[in-house]
Design an enzyme around this catalytic site. Structure first.
Site, mmCIF file in Angstrom:
data_model
loop_
_atom_site.group_PDB
_atom_site.id
_atom_site.type_symbol
_atom_site.label_atom_id
_atom_site.label_comp_id
_atom_site.label_asym_id
_atom_site.label_seq_id
_atom_site.Cartn_x
_atom_site.Cartn_y
_atom_site.Cartn_z
ATOM 1 N N LEU B 59 0.737 -1.214 -0.065
ATOM 2 C CA LEU B 59 0.023 0.075 0.060
ATOM 3 C C LEU B 59 0.860 1.221 -0.035
ATOM 4 C CD1 LEU B 59 -2.838 -1.148 2.311
ATOM 5 C CD2 LEU B 59 -2.728 -1.252 -0.099
ATOM 6 N N ARG B 60 2.143 1.061 0.176
ATOM 7 C CA ARG B 60 2.985 2.183 -0.129
ATOM 8 C C ARG B 60 3.150 3.203 0.827
ATOM 9 N NH1 ARG B 60 5.999 -1.354 -2.749
ATOM 10 N NH2 ARG B 60 5.641 -1.272 -4.813
ATOM 11 N N HIS B 227 4.258 -15.809 -2.226
ATOM 12 C CA HIS B 227 4.495 -15.917 -3.830
ATOM 13 C C HIS B 227 5.282 -17.021 -4.323
ATOM 14 C CE1 HIS B 227 7.737 -13.324 -2.658
ATOM 15 N NE2 HIS B 227 7.197 -12.240 -2.654
ATOM 16 N N ASP B 300 0.241 -9.574 -4.284
ATOM 17 C CA ASP B 300 1.463 -8.917 -4.539
ATOM 18 C C ASP B 300 1.081 -7.789 -5.308
ATOM 19 O OD1 ASP B 300 4.053 -8.183 -4.245
ATOM 20 O OD2 ASP B 300 4.783 -10.103 -5.316
ATOM 21 N N HIS B 304 3.588 1.103 -8.776
ATOM 22 C CA HIS B 304 4.889 1.991 -9.023
ATOM 23 C C HIS B 304 4.291 3.134 -9.931
ATOM 24 C CE1 HIS B 304 7.870 -0.383 -6.971
ATOM 25 N NE2 HIS B 304 7.135 -1.568 -7.651
#
Lengths: 312, 423
Positions: B59-60, B227, B300, B304
């Site tokens: 979620l940055r 992952h 995942d 960006h």
């Protein structure tokens, strides 16, 4: 053809067409005034993100001999050092209306990306480990000039294949013209999944030396020692270097080629470079005519790759 | 005010039945036929499922708000049918202590879905010193990971597992041995060889999977593998489970959908870590999801900025969006019964995240109303610009997929109606 990103964009017919045109431009280059108006009014921009002497000069000379205008772009003096993105630089240069961009970059794929950001044609002048198509074209032209044809020739590509864009383009070009290519290197300098390449592989130069028409040496860089890919350059030269002794065991007339710049004494002994079967200067000379042919194909009006009724 | 979801096929871990579901005051109050409520959500032809749970979302926030915020990422989750997401800790500063956990939870409390956070295993995710897991666990953190980095030191990982087991939390590993992966930007194989892009071998992942299975057997502590992307990894996890080792695993949507051949475009939108693998590995991921070797689908989701994803391939950051496309890709690519896909997206990840009873069903009276309604047949074409995310790095542009979320309900609030967000 709009772009030249990979040898695959040309195929055997395209390579033969480039060589045919290069014959014409070789003749032009030998005239007292080596210049034709074929691309008058066209502009070729050089986008070199990585140091290059011969490729950049060769493209510039080629463009000028076709009467195209040349826009230079050198990273050290440009806004790239101020953090400008490749896309912004391409947009800026494209706004000045060039017809072709000649792109060199240290990262594989940048010329592909550039095609999405400009309406100009894009020529790959070397991208990372990926490809250097005009180098392979001038090498085909040189072999054809010296040996008559590429088809059927046994070509040994020797050295750091893994990190070489020249090797990737040359393997495609040579094999598509019907040559038999053998890669010779220590396993650590071979690319992954090399069994998927259309080549033979040998770990021993001595085993293949007496049975080939061309030895094509690649530059071996000092960094490979630090990366644990080689124990030492000394050991490399002892096992895989084209020494005077080894060169003496080549069949008569076999060529010694190298794309330059050479690490003298590492991959090839200096004495071998001075022998008449070493073609390094011819390769550079042919590079101009071949790049003229490529620029002409991309930029001249209606450059049909496959003229009707003409066998390739 | 009550809401009735009319005429859908209700699917949860107890089975399937056609029923109306009534939601009131945050809870499911009735499941049956001919029910009514103040607001009606049409579910005819649709599946009514527990809200999905994503074990793996970037979620940055804090630190990279230009790419995503907890709010925008949560709306992307809502549009994908997720009622809960577990945020990854590779933020700036990283989520490696109580203060940052509190910040994320405070921002999450205002978000439309339930935001849980993971915590880092080691300080600053550097793999050197254990992070204060106990103080983070006290704030509700259930899953710890250095995601983006694998814990390289076997001795440190052993101590982390022992320590975590005492807290009743689970460690989740991003399996990647740095000394094998360093400098790589895509899967090492035929395509990287042809494209001249430095590769990451499958063995970089598999060696750490092998090591952590051994450590889990040794310590008795559970480990969750994030992952998984290779046939070898999935085979090892399958065998370990059969041998009774306490391991679980997730697979990301892109690893059962895309392959390394997609990198031939040199478009960094296809750059991700672990990298896209050859078709045989992709098929192994599908098999693992089908036979239970892999527990859950994770997104995942890794936003960006456009600028970052327009760099040269070897300079662009890894990661791709996933929250809004996960269900459709699972239904389109996996060839599994709808109920199994629902399980992979809801009750199975909910169990790993420690959310049983809150998320993931069952859909019965008195349960918390975290639900998603989707049409399993609707086909649509993915448009990267049609997104709630702040980023556009969606690798599925122009792809036609089947299955679309219609409504999402979180804590009794209807936050998505007919694909329209309701703030």
């Amino acid at each position: 053809m709009k772009h030249l990103l990979s040898i695959n964009d040309l195929g055997a017919d395209g390579i033969n067409e480039v060589c045919r045109l290069a014959d014409l431009f070789t003749e032009v280059s030998q005239r007292p005034i080596p210049k034709v108006p074929a691309l008058r009014g066209k502009t070729v921009a050089m986008l070199f993100y990585e140091d290059s002497t011969r490729t950049r000069l060769s493209f510039e000379v080629a463009a000028r001999r076709l009467s195209a205008d040349v826009m230079g772009f050198s990273v050290s003096s440009s806004s790239v050092n101020k953090g400008e993105s490749v896309r912004d630089t391409v947009n800026t240069i494209s706004a000045m209306g060039p017809d072709a961009l000649v792109v060199r970059h240290r990262s594989a794929g940048v010329p592909h990306q550039v095609t999405g950001w400009t309406s100009a044609g894009v020529i790959n002048a070397g991208d990372g480990w990926h490809e250097h198509p005009t180098q392979a074209l001038l090498d085909c032209y040189t072999i054809r000039d010296r040996l008559g044809s590429v088809a059927g020739r046994r070509i040994v590509i020797l050295g750091d294949i893994k990190h070489s864009r020249v090797a990737r383009s040359c393997v495609m070009a040579f094999t598509s013209l019907g040559a038999k290519v053998t890669l010779v290197a220590p396993p650590t300098l071979l690319p992954p999944a090399v069994d998927s390449w259309p080549v033979d592989v040998s770990f021993s130069l001595d085993a293949v030396l007496s049975d080939c028409d061309v030895v094509y040496g690649l530059r071996v860089q000092h960094e490979r020692q630090a990366e644990a890919l080689l124990p030492s350059l000394r050991e490399y030269t002892a096992q895989w270097g084209l020494t005077v002794d080894r060169a003496a065991r080549l069949p008569v007339g076999a060529l010694v080629m190298h794309p330059g710049p050479v690490n003298r004494g590492v991959e090839i002994a200096p004495e071998v470079l001075d022998q008449p079967n070493a073609t390094l200067n011819e390769q550079v000379r042919h590079g101009v005519a071949v790049r003229m042919a490529v620029l002409y194909l991309l930029l001249a009006a209606d450059p049909d790759l496959h003229p009707e009724g003409e066998a390739s | 005010m009550s809401t009735v979801i009319k005429g859908g096929l209700v699917i949860d871990q107890t089975g399937e039945r056609t029923a109306d579901v009534v939601v009131d005051d945050g809870r499911i109050v009735a499941v049956g036929t001919d029910l009514s409520g103040d607001e009606i959500l049409d579910a005819s032809g649709c599946v009514v499922a527990p809200g999905f749970v994503d074990l793996h979302a970037h979620l940055r926030q804090p630190g990279a708000e230009e790419a995503e915020t907890i709010e925008t990422g949560s709306w992307a989750a809502i549009r994908g049918g997720f009622s809960a997401v577990v945020a990854m800790p590779n933020t700036n500063p990283p989520i490696d202590c109580a203060a940052v956990v509190q910040e994320v939870l405070a921002l999450g409390a205002k978000a439309p879905c339930d935001v849980y956070t993971s915590g880092a295993i080691t300080v600053e995710r550097k793999g050197a010193q254990l992070a204060p897991m106990a103080e983070m666990a006290e704030l509700g953190v259930r899953l710890f990971t250095d995601d983006g980095n694998g814990v390289q030191e076997a001795g440190l990982m052993r101590r982390a597992m022992e320590y975590a087991a005492g807290l009743g939390v689970i460690l989740a590993q991003h399996c990647e041995v740095d000394s094998l992966a360093a400098g790589g930007h895509m899967h090492e194989g035929e395509w990287s060889s042809r494209l001249g892009i430095p590769g990451v071998p499958a063995e970089a992942e598999e060696l750490m999977v092998m090591r952590d299975i051994a450590l889990s057997r040794f310590t008795g502590a559970p480990v969750h593998f994030q992952h998984l992307s290779t046939r070898g990894s999935i085979a090892m996890v399958r065998a370990a489970r059969q041998a009774g080792v306490a391991v679980t695993a997730e697979a990301a949507t892109h690893h059962f959908t895309l392959t390394d051949e997609d990198c031939a475009s040199y478009d960094p939108v296809f750059k991700v870590n672990p990298p896209l693998r050859p078709a045989d590995d992709r098929d192994a991921v599908r098999e693992g999801l089908a036979d239970g070797a892999v527990d859950a689908i994770a997104t995942d989701h890794a936003p960006h900025t456009m600028d970052a994803k327009e760099r040269p391939f070897d300079q662009a950051p890894p990661g791709m969006l996933g929250l809004e496309t996960a269900l459709a890709l699972a239904l389109t690519e996996l060839n599994l019964p709808v109920a199994e896909v629902v399980g992979l997206l809801s009750w199975r990840p909910a169990a790993i995240a420690g959310l049983k009873g809150v998320h993931g069903g069952p859909i019965v009276p008195d349960a918390p109303a975290n639900l998603c309604v989707f049409d399993p047949q609707e086909t649509w074409t993915v448009d990267p610009h049609d997104t709630a995310s702040r980023s556009r790095n969606n690798p599925y542009a122009e792809r036609t997929v089947r299955g679309r979320v219609r409504h999402t309900i979180v804590g009794g609030q209807t936050v998505l109606v007919d694909q329209v967000m309701r703030p």
